[in-house]
Enzyme design. Structure first.
Site, PDB file in Angstrom:
ATOM      1  CD  GLN A  11      -1.752   0.071   3.510  1.00  0.00           C
ATOM      2  OE1 GLN A  11      -2.868   0.451   3.162  1.00  0.00           O
ATOM      3  NE2 GLN A  11      -1.476  -0.249   4.761  1.00  0.00           N
ATOM      4  CG  ASP A  34      12.073 -13.838  -1.038  1.00  0.00           C
ATOM      5  OD1 ASP A  34      12.182 -13.234   0.044  1.00  0.00           O
ATOM      6  OD2 ASP A  34      11.524 -14.956  -1.145  1.00  0.00           O
ATOM      7  CG  LEU A  35      13.243  -7.744   1.262  1.00  0.00           C
ATOM      8  CD1 LEU A  35      12.077  -7.111   2.014  1.00  0.00           C
ATOM      9  CD2 LEU A  35      14.472  -6.831   1.305  1.00  0.00           C
ATOM     10  CE1 TYR A  58       5.406 -13.197   7.809  1.00  0.00           C
ATOM     11  CE2 TYR A  58       4.602 -11.671   9.471  1.00  0.00           C
ATOM     12  CZ  TYR A  58       4.583 -12.916   8.875  1.00  0.00           C
ATOM     13  OH  TYR A  58       3.738 -13.885   9.353  1.00  0.00           O
ATOM     14  CB  THR A  59       3.088  -5.576   7.055  1.00  0.00           C
ATOM     15  OG1 THR A  59       2.343  -6.220   6.011  1.00  0.00           O
ATOM     16  CG2 THR A  59       4.202  -4.758   6.447  1.00  0.00           C
ATOM     17  CB  THR A  98       6.203  -0.044  12.972  1.00  0.00           C
ATOM     18  OG1 THR A  98       4.996  -0.129  13.722  1.00  0.00           O
ATOM     19  CG2 THR A  98       7.198  -1.003  13.599  1.00  0.00           C
ATOM     20  CG  ASP A  99       2.715   2.657  15.759  1.00  0.00           C
ATOM     21  OD1 ASP A  99       2.964   1.854  14.826  1.00  0.00           O
ATOM     22  OD2 ASP A  99       1.572   2.795  16.237  1.00  0.00           O
ATOM     23  CE1 TYR A 122       5.564  -5.215  10.941  1.00  0.00           C
ATOM     24  CE2 TYR A 122       4.685  -3.838  12.704  1.00  0.00           C
ATOM     25  CZ  TYR A 122       5.103  -3.988  11.406  1.00  0.00           C
ATOM     26  OH  TYR A 122       5.080  -2.914  10.547  1.00  0.00           O
ATOM     27  CD1 TRP A 147      -1.547   2.567  14.563  1.00  0.00           C
ATOM     28  CD2 TRP A 147      -3.564   3.461  14.905  1.00  0.00           C
ATOM     29  NE1 TRP A 147      -1.882   2.342  15.878  1.00  0.00           N
ATOM     30  CE2 TRP A 147      -3.115   2.891  16.122  1.00  0.00           C
ATOM     31  CE3 TRP A 147      -4.805   4.093  14.909  1.00  0.00           C
ATOM     32  CZ2 TRP A 147      -3.874   2.925  17.304  1.00  0.00           C
ATOM     33  CZ3 TRP A 147      -5.537   4.132  16.077  1.00  0.00           C
ATOM     34  CH2 TRP A 147      -5.088   3.553  17.252  1.00  0.00           C
TER      35      TRP A 147
HETATM   36  N1  LIG Z   1       0.505  -0.990   7.666  1.00  0.00           N
HETATM   37  C1  LIG Z   1       0.731  -0.290   8.773  1.00  0.00           C
HETATM   38  O1  LIG Z   1      -0.187   0.011   9.540  1.00  0.00           O
HETATM   39  C2  LIG Z   1       2.125   0.150   9.115  1.00  0.00           C
HETATM   40  C3  LIG Z   1       2.334   0.886  10.302  1.00  0.00           C
HETATM   41  C4  LIG Z   1       3.624   1.312  10.605  1.00  0.00           C
HETATM   42  C5  LIG Z   1       4.682   0.990   9.759  1.00  0.00           C
HETATM   43  N2  LIG Z   1       4.459   0.252   8.647  1.00  0.00           N
HETATM   44  C6  LIG Z   1       5.606  -0.067   7.785  1.00  0.00           C
HETATM   45  O2  LIG Z   1       5.393   0.607   6.564  1.00  0.00           O
HETATM   46  C7  LIG Z   1       5.941  -0.152   5.484  1.00  0.00           C
HETATM   47  C8  LIG Z   1       4.891  -0.283   4.405  1.00  0.00           C
HETATM   48  O3  LIG Z   1       3.758  -0.947   4.953  1.00  0.00           O
HETATM   49  P1  LIG Z   1       2.536  -1.369   4.039  1.00  0.00           P
HETATM   50  O4  LIG Z   1       1.312  -1.218   4.863  1.00  0.00           O
HETATM   51  O5  LIG Z   1       2.639  -0.709   2.705  1.00  0.00           O
HETATM   52  O6  LIG Z   1       2.818  -2.929   3.887  1.00  0.00           O
HETATM   53  P2  LIG Z   1       2.302  -3.940   2.779  1.00  0.00           P
HETATM   54  O7  LIG Z   1       1.120  -3.400   2.057  1.00  0.00           O
HETATM   55  O8  LIG Z   1       2.205  -5.263   3.471  1.00  0.00           O
HETATM   56  O9  LIG Z   1       3.515  -3.958   1.756  1.00  0.00           O
HETATM   57  C9  LIG Z   1       4.702  -4.612   2.025  1.00  0.00           C
HETATM   58  C10 LIG Z   1       5.247  -5.154   0.731  1.00  0.00           C
HETATM   59  O10 LIG Z   1       6.429  -5.921   1.018  1.00  0.00           O
HETATM   60  C11 LIG Z   1       6.328  -7.146   0.311  1.00  0.00           C
HETATM   61  N3  LIG Z   1       7.103  -8.214   0.919  1.00  0.00           N
HETATM   62  C12 LIG Z   1       6.742  -9.050   1.924  1.00  0.00           C
HETATM   63  N4  LIG Z   1       7.694  -9.982   2.122  1.00  0.00           N
HETATM   64  C13 LIG Z   1       8.681  -9.722   1.226  1.00  0.00           C
HETATM   65  C14 LIG Z   1       9.908 -10.366   0.917  1.00  0.00           C
HETATM   66  N5  LIG Z   1      10.302 -11.478   1.546  1.00  0.00           N
HETATM   67  N6  LIG Z   1      10.674  -9.835  -0.063  1.00  0.00           N
HETATM   68  C15 LIG Z   1      10.269  -8.736  -0.751  1.00  0.00           C
HETATM   69  N7  LIG Z   1       9.111  -8.111  -0.523  1.00  0.00           N
HETATM   70  C16 LIG Z   1       8.319  -8.594   0.462  1.00  0.00           C
HETATM   71  C17 LIG Z   1       4.846  -7.465   0.328  1.00  0.00           C
HETATM   72  O11 LIG Z   1       4.533  -8.457  -0.617  1.00  0.00           O
HETATM   73  P3  LIG Z   1       3.263  -9.439  -0.333  1.00  0.00           P
HETATM   74  O12 LIG Z   1       2.063  -8.557  -0.197  1.00  0.00           O
HETATM   75  O13 LIG Z   1       3.244 -10.328  -1.529  1.00  0.00           O
HETATM   76  O14 LIG Z   1       3.585 -10.154   0.956  1.00  0.00           O
HETATM   77  C18 LIG Z   1       4.249  -6.098   0.032  1.00  0.00           C
HETATM   78  O15 LIG Z   1       4.192  -5.835  -1.355  1.00  0.00           O
HETATM   79  C19 LIG Z   1       6.419  -1.465   6.093  1.00  0.00           C
HETATM   80  O16 LIG Z   1       7.808  -1.383   6.265  1.00  0.00           O
HETATM   81  C20 LIG Z   1       5.721  -1.528   7.438  1.00  0.00           C
HETATM   82  O17 LIG Z   1       6.478  -2.256   8.386  1.00  0.00           O
HETATM   83  C21 LIG Z   1       3.208  -0.156   8.296  1.00  0.00           C
END
Ligand SMILES: NC(=O)c1ccc[n+]([C@@H]2O[C@H](COP(=O)([O-])OP(=O)(O)OC[C@H]3O[C@@H](n4cnc5c(N)ncnc54)[C@H](OP(=O)(O)O)[C@@H]3O)[C@@H](O)[C@H]2O)c1
Length: 283
Positions: A11, A34-35, A58-59, A98-99, A122, A147
């Protein structure tokens, strides 16, 4: 400036593609990138970016309790590989964190210099990623957000919008407080942070804070619905991973680069207006 984005299909990755559409972008994500595979480092080096926006992660917060090794492999060891590639290239590394690196025992906003203490796998894996990024690459900025919701993928806002038309009432956790953040606003701030020379840790969320219950209530009212939205406790919700009861992030370094992000209520209203526009646009 060549910018490489990991997690480009997630996203935030999608929002970044929009915000940075005029730039020379290299997009990386599963399955080709792949990380957890050592060749992710050589793939980055071969692309020769001057900036790496490391967003891939990994989220799944509850999933990480079930498969901690995978969460660590992606978020901690994967970030070690990305940081090594960035250092090899003398590139700027921006790592999104992340928070949930905080335990939530404070009752005033967490500052960038507060000591993290994650209470779930996480959060532990993302903190390990922060350390890997900061120690592995000299020109690193860790951007902690919270969030998050965007137009690509699933998130709390989309879930509430769906449930609000299906259910007679909603029950939502009322004892966790944080900062909802619109992925488009975060992407715009990241664009400005790419061009800055900030290093270290930077908190970036929409302004203001609320509980999940207050957030859900705002979503439902913006939909023009009057169904009851009742607060429940974290214990009643019974999720696998522990969550910090309070994870409001105080902005710090961001003020040296740009104005604070809009209030979460404004950001939510904009998101929902855009969602209905996208839903009514013929494909
Ligand atoms: N979502 C939240 O509320 C939130 C809050 C605070 C911080 N964050 C941080 O913000 C960042 C973006 O979050 P987001 O919500 O955009 O997450 P997301 O939609 O889950 O996107 C993460 C991306 O990373 C990919 N990914 C997962 N495993 C992987 C691997 N082994 N190798 C390469 N790519 C991989 C996912 O692919 P797949 O979908 O195929 O698994 C997905 O495309 C992340 O670093 C997260 O920790 C998120």
């Amino acid at each position: 400036m060549r910018i490489l984005i990991t997690g480009a299909q997630g996203q935030l990755g999608h929002a970044l593609q929009q915000a940075l559409s005029g730039e020379d972008l290299t997009l990386k994500d599963l399955p080709e990138f792949d990380l957890t595979h050592s060749d992710s480092e050589s793939q980055i080096v071969a692309a020769r970016p001057s900036v790496i926006l490391h967003v891939g992660a990994y989220t799944n917060v509850d999933g990480a309790e079930r498969e901690p090794h995978r969460a660590m492999a992606v978020n901690a060891e994967g970030t070690t590989l990305v940081a090594r590639a960035a250092a090899t290239l003398n590139a700027r590394l921006i790592y999104v964190s992340t928070d949930y690196v905080f335990d939530g025992t404070k009752s005033t906003p967490y500052r960038e210099e507060d000591v993290p203490h994650p209470i779930n796998v996480y959060g532990q894996s993302k903190l390990a990623g922060e350390i890997a990024a900061l120690t592995g690459c000299p020109n690193t900025l860790v951007v902690r957000t919270a969030w998050l919701y965007g137009h690509a993928g699933n998130n709390f806002v989309k879930t509430m919008m769906k449930l609000a038309v299906e259910k007679p009432f909603l029950e939502v956790v009322g004892d966790q407080r944080g900062c909802p953040t619109n992925a488009d606003d975060l992407a715009q701030a990241l664009k400005e942070l790419v061009a800055s020379d900030l290093q270290g840790i930077c908190h970036v969320t929409n302004s203001g804070d609320c509980t999940w219950h207050e957030f859900a209530e705002a979503i439902v009212r913006l939909m023009g619905l009057s169904i009851p939205v009742r607060p429940i406790t974290t214990a009643q919700m019974g999720r696998l991973a522990r969550r910090p009861p309070y994870s409001v992030l105080a902005p710090g370094q961001l003020g040296m680069v740009r104005a604070l992000l809009p209030h979460w209520k404004d950001a939510l209203a904009r998101f929902m207006k855009e969602s209905s526009r996208l839903a009514s646009t013929p494909r």
